[in-house]
Design a protein around this motif. Structure first.
Motif, PDB file in Angstrom:
ATOM      1  N   LEU A   1       0.840  -1.211   0.000  1.00 25.52           N
ATOM      2  CA  LEU A   1       0.000   0.000   0.000  1.00 25.52           C
ATOM      3  C   LEU A   1       0.869   1.254   0.000  1.00 25.52           C
TER       4      LEU A   1
ATOM      5  N   THR B   1       0.904   3.922  -3.096  1.00 27.29           N
ATOM      6  CA  THR B   1       0.563   5.317  -2.817  1.00 27.29           C
ATOM      7  C   THR B   1       1.704   6.245  -3.265  1.00 27.29           C
TER       8      THR B   1
ATOM      9  N   ALA C   1       4.195   8.372   2.474  1.00 25.69           N
ATOM     10  CA  ALA C   1       3.083   7.412   2.367  1.00 25.69           C
ATOM     11  C   ALA C   1       3.004   6.534   3.611  1.00 25.69           C
TER      12      ALA C   1
ATOM     13  N   ARG D   1       1.815   9.004  -6.522  1.00 26.25           N
ATOM     14  CA  ARG D   1       2.144  10.419  -6.365  1.00 26.25           C
ATOM     15  C   ARG D   1       3.335  10.818  -7.228  1.00 26.25           C
TER      16      ARG D   1
END
Lengths: 187, 187
Positions: B153, B157, B178, B161
């Motif tokens: 995750l 993330t 993150a 970005r």
């Protein structure tokens, strides 16, 4: 004849799962499933588009339930708690009574790469739907996606445990336990 | 002729990404890629099994790097920190210099359902490999899988970005950010 026959669906599903278990998903035909269930192929196709749908047919219903529950949660509830509460509601209404069938389904999906791929796609779609439901509650899109991903980790961990033969606790309780484990792991 | 020509690989990849962008992944042939790169099809097949591999060829190298880094981390480091540190090491050695290519690759994969499925499979395989590496460090299998999922995750993330046009911070820094977001979300 009504299109929705819960009994027919259950019988077809049970027959399909038995056959997938006995001879593999690939080598099972719709004709065999209908015959084992004591129903016609026409009845099968009234309920399922193909044999794969016997395994994945409930996923859109599950997704709708989760999204509805998240929307219904109090605004004051932290987002990840809202997601886990929604998963628990679905655990009670859709999973708890079907433990043996869900366990068997997991074994079948795990044994077949094509089904695993489909499972991953459904899971990604559910993650996106949860993120959209959280975003609709005002959460920043990036945090919404992160929270949805965390919720799916909780769901997968709980389901994994719930489908173990030695485990007897209800899924609702295992979802709470998995959330606790995630909090400990991440903190 | 040496089998490994970094320059050839880079040229083929750049040509392939351009063509996938211009005319879509489905409508691009290996012949066109080789021609655009000014190389022969034979050279292409020396480096890649097929055109899909131009997009996924680095994933096993990435996985090996992550697993190696986790194994090398001090035992005292909390498991999720070990995973994020491994992802940061790979960010420095494998990602940082290739920002434009990785960004373009993401756009191509996102536009094609078949490639998305493959991406999800690769991600699941990497999650399993991270979990195995953590289990080898003595972590309980369930917690190892949860930690690996949390690490993924963080990675997703941060990459999400990092591949935005307006973002200029290095991936290493976005991985830290993150991880911080995940901690806030889950706590």
């Amino acid at each position: 004849m009504p299109r929705w026959e819960p009994d027919g669906v259950e019988r077809l599903q049970a027959a399909a799962f038995e056959l997938f278990d006995e001879q593999g998903f690939e080598h099972t035909t719709v004709a065999e499933i209908a015959q084992r269930a004591g129903l016609t192929q026409r009845t099968f196709f009234n309920h399922f588009a193909d044999k794969r749908e016997v395994l994945f047919g409930l996923s859109s219903e599950f997704q709708q339930e989760i999204v509805r529950e998240i929307a219904a949660c109090a605004d004051t509830l932290p987002p990840l708690d809202a997601v886990v509460r929604a998963l628990q509601a679905a655990a009670d209404t859709m999973f708890e009574e079907r433990r043996a069938a869900v366990t068997r389904r997991h074994k079948i999906v795990d044994a077949n790469p094509e089904l695993q791929e489909r499972e991953l796609s459904k899971r990604a779609a559910l993650t996106d739907a949860i993120a959209a439901a959280l975003h609709a509650r005002g959460l920043d899109p990036e945090i919404a996606l992160l929270t949805a991903g965390a919720g799916m980790l909780v769901q997968q961990t709980a389901i994994q445990r719930w489908t173990q033969p030695a485990e007897s606790r209800p899924l609702r309780e295992l979802l709470s336990a998995a959330l606790h484990s995630l909090r400990t792991t991440v903190s």
